[in-house]
Structures are given as C-alpha cells and as structure tokens.
Design an enzyme around this catalytic site. Structure first.
Site, PDB file in Angstrom:
ATOM      1  N   ARG A   1       0.865  -1.183   0.000  1.00  0.00           N
ATOM      2  CA  ARG A   1       0.000   0.000   0.000  1.00  0.00           C
ATOM      3  C   ARG A   1       0.903   1.235   0.000  1.00  0.00           C
ATOM      4  O   ARG A   1       1.764   1.403   0.855  1.00  0.00           O
ATOM      5  CB  ARG A   1      -0.961  -0.002   1.185  1.00  0.00           C
ATOM      6  CG  ARG A   1      -0.312  -0.075   2.564  1.00  0.00           C
ATOM      7  CD  ARG A   1      -1.374   0.165   3.642  1.00  0.00           C
ATOM      8  NE  ARG A   1      -0.904  -0.186   4.971  1.00  0.00           N
ATOM      9  CZ  ARG A   1      -0.201   0.614   5.765  1.00  0.00           C
ATOM     10  NH1 ARG A   1       0.130   1.826   5.355  1.00  0.00           N
ATOM     11  NH2 ARG A   1       0.182   0.199   6.973  1.00  0.00           N
TER      12      ARG A   1
ATOM     13  N   HIS B   1      -2.348   3.384   6.268  1.00  0.00           N
ATOM     14  CA  HIS B   1      -3.290   2.288   6.518  1.00  0.00           C
ATOM     15  C   HIS B   1      -4.723   2.792   6.361  1.00  0.00           C
ATOM     16  O   HIS B   1      -5.553   2.161   5.698  1.00  0.00           O
ATOM     17  CB  HIS B   1      -3.074   1.733   7.921  1.00  0.00           C
ATOM     18  CG  HIS B   1      -4.071   0.720   8.337  1.00  0.00           C
ATOM     19  ND1 HIS B   1      -4.136  -0.549   7.797  1.00  0.00           N
ATOM     20  CD2 HIS B   1      -5.082   0.786   9.254  1.00  0.00           C
ATOM     21  CE1 HIS B   1      -5.124  -1.219   8.353  1.00  0.00           C
ATOM     22  NE2 HIS B   1      -5.718  -0.441   9.239  1.00  0.00           N
TER      23      HIS B   1
ATOM     24  N   TYR C   1       6.525   4.594  11.050  1.00  0.00           N
ATOM     25  CA  TYR C   1       7.023   3.225  11.096  1.00  0.00           C
ATOM     26  C   TYR C   1       7.658   2.726   9.803  1.00  0.00           C
ATOM     27  O   TYR C   1       8.136   1.603   9.751  1.00  0.00           O
ATOM     28  CB  TYR C   1       5.901   2.266  11.522  1.00  0.00           C
ATOM     29  CG  TYR C   1       4.635   2.331  10.686  1.00  0.00           C
ATOM     30  CD1 TYR C   1       4.514   1.641   9.488  1.00  0.00           C
ATOM     31  CD2 TYR C   1       3.550   3.096  11.110  1.00  0.00           C
ATOM     32  CE1 TYR C   1       3.355   1.702   8.726  1.00  0.00           C
ATOM     33  CE2 TYR C   1       2.382   3.165  10.358  1.00  0.00           C
ATOM     34  CZ  TYR C   1       2.293   2.464   9.170  1.00  0.00           C
ATOM     35  OH  TYR C   1       1.142   2.539   8.416  1.00  0.00           O
TER      36      TYR C   1
END
Length: 364
Positions: free
Chosen positions: A256, A260, A269
């Site tokens: 992706r 998210h 992250y």
C-alpha cells in the site's frame, strides 16, 4: 517482506514486458483495456475519496493505492454471480462490479451503501479483522450443498492470518472441501506491524499445507498474474479433478503506497526509501506500459479513459452528496425484529424528533 527473490507467479516484469508468453492469459484486447480502465478508476476514486475525507465529507477511509492490480485482476477472473467478501480496502473489486454513489454513501456513514452491494454479489464491507472468512466458507459450502457452481473469493490482509477466524475458516474449508478462494493481500504491514513479525513461516502461502489445500504466491503488483492464479483457483473450485481440492490460498505480494487509513501516519514506522522502491513497481504504470508496447493502448485512448474516469467519480460524488438519510434507519438491520429495549429507544427517539425537529441533534 522479500519481493526481489521473485519466488512467485508472474506474467509481467516491472517494466511491463511479458516474462514468458506461455504464462500470458488468453484475454481479448477489449478485456485487457477494460481491466486497465478499472484500475485507473480505482486509483482516481481512491485519490478523490481521500480528498473529500480531508474536507470532512466522509469518514475514515482506507486507501487502495498500490493494490489495484491484485484487486482488479482477481475480480476479472470471476463469474458475475461468484461471491466476493472483502475486508475494507479492496475498492477495485467493487469497481469491477460497478462503482456507484451507493458505495460512497457507506463511507459517509449510511448503511444503505452496504445494502447496495448485495445486487452485485458482494458481501457488506467488513471492519473487524478476519471475521468474514468463516462467512465466506459458509457461503461457499452452501453453494456446494445446493449443487450450484458458485465460488466465494474472500479478500483479507496479512494481519488477518494472525486471527483465529483465519485458521478456523481454512480448516473448515479443507475438511469440507468448500469452493472457497482465500485471497491474502500481503502488503507488508498490518497497520504499523511488519509482516516479518506476523508469522514465523517464510511465506503466507505455505500455511495452506496445514489445511490440505494448495497455496500459491503471486506478484500482487502484476494484474495479469493475479488474474491467472485466481482463474485457475476458481476453475478448480468449480470442477476439481480427481485428487484435487476445491479451496485455495493465494498470497498476493503487494504494497500500500499510502497510510493504513486516513487516521494513520505511516512515516512513523516506515521510511520514504521503502515506499519509493515499491512505487517503482506500480501495477498501473506497469500495465499501462504493457498495453502501449503491444499497441492495445495509445495516448488518445488513454486520455479518453482518464477523462471518463474523472467524470464517473465526479458524478457519484455529486449524487452521494444529495443523499438524505432517514434518522430512523439507525434502528434497522441489526435485528429482524427489534427487541423490546430497542423498540423503546426508537419510540423515544422518534418522539424527540417530532418535538424538536432537526434541533434534536444539536441538544446536549
């Protein structure tokens, strides 16, 4: 997640060249261009949805950018009456079946948008991780018991493989030999949790061995490879040869590009270098290069497709913005018949509406 080892099914390389002509699916030029159009529509819808979410016009949204090849390619391999059960990111599957204002109304908070999917043989969007997998097995088992040849394809992410529902569904499908295709969109991250910390196995596809079904790993950035492996799995689900099993686990190795959801900050992250490395494998530009190289697409047709895509999305945004919800609808759908306590609450709510009108929503 190791993409560079190339240990998966692939039809197109990263530059859009056919790796092996024998792997090329037998699809008409019209179908190939249609697949490209639906991938473009998915990408543009995704971009516009994020924009209007930032404007406060829809709720939290999960972006599909980077995963269009897996979603569109796999859905093209299905019959129109095969069932699709998806998580919440697989907008490309909805696009193939027909993207309309109803779908956007769901993201605006209206449950009627979910209801509009039923006519397209798509189960309602699923927020709880993996709990739709047993539903998919139940639906496909029903097809087997009734003697029809419908398959059920269930989409989920790598994070879902850590849930008990995944293992229960896989085990049930293996034991009862149901026509279920488990399609794992392994995009490397379950929110901020990397897939390397999700499983001790080298791949997700290998988990199929424990449940007595075939597992296949496919390049999820390659729409033609995703079509090919799903087509094979669906045909086996309908008419297994002697000694074959109906269910299949497919692991689509993808990525992706964005967050998210619109409530997530992926810079916390993962680093930009990783993202750019994956963007170089963009399924949309890869497929576009293939179509141009094989003279199935030219600049004029490409421009026409993009204009049609933009008009389509603009139209459904306008239509969904005119939707007027019925406040009483919040009491529908959870139960076939409302229990006494909810009937009491509904009567009180309707009484308040009658007394105060729209001002009821502004009261403390």
């Amino acid at each position: 997640m190791d993409y560079d080892d190339g240990e998966f099914v692939r039809v197109l390389d990263e530059d859009g060249h056919v790796v092996d002509e024998e792997t090329m699916p037998d699809l008409s030029d019209e179908t190939l261009v249609g697949m490209y159009r639906d991938m473009r529509l998915t990408r543009h819808f995704d971009q516009r949805a994020i924009n209007i979410q930032r404007q406060g016009r829809i709720g939290t949204f999960a972006s599909a950018a980077g995963q269009e090849g897996a979603q569109v390619g796999s859905t093209y391999a299905l019959a129109d009456d095969d069932w699709i059960l998806y998580q919440y990111r697989e907008h490309g599957a909805v696009v193939v079946r027909g993207l309309d204002a109803g779908y956007l109304e769901y993201w605006m908070g209206h449950e009627s948008g979910n209801a509009s999917l039923a006519d397209k043989h798509i189960f309602p969007l699923n927020i709880a991780i993996a709990d739709h997998l047993p539903h998919a097995v139940g639906m496909s088992w029903a097809s087997k018991l009734k003697g029809d040849d419908r398959a059920a394809v269930v989409h989920f992410g790598d994070g879902a493989t850590s849930e008990g529902d995944f293992h229960e569904a896989m085990n049930f499908a293996g034991v009862f030999d149901t026509p279920t295709i488990f399609f794992c969109n392994n995009n490397g991250w379950a929110i901020s949790h990397p897939v390397e910390n999700q499983t001790a196995t080298d791949t997700i596809a290998v988990k199929a061995d424990a449940y007595g079904m075939p597992g296949v790993r496919v390049d999820g950035m390659d729409p033609l490879a995703c079509y090919a492996v799903t087509k094979e799995a669906v045909e086996r689900a309908r008419n297994p040869a002697e000694g074959e099993t109906r269910p299949t686990l497919i692991e689509a190795v993808t990525y992706r590009f964005g967050a998210h959801t619109t409530a997530d900050d992926p810079t916390v992250y993962r680093d930009d270098e990783e993202v750019e490395k994956w963007k170089a494998r963009d399924p949309l530009s890869r497929f576009e290069a293939f179509l141009h190289r094989t003279d199935r697409l030219d600049d004029e047709l490409d421009a026409d497709i993009q204009a049609a895509v933009e008009d389509h999305v603009a139209r459904i945004i306008d239509e969904s913005s005119e939707f007027e919800a019925d406040p009483e609808s919040m009491f529908e759908d959870a139960y076939a018949e409302l229990p006494p306590e909810l009937r009491r609450q509904r009567e009180g709510f309707l009484s308040m509406l009658e007394r105060y009108g729209d001002e009821a929503f502004l009261r403390d």
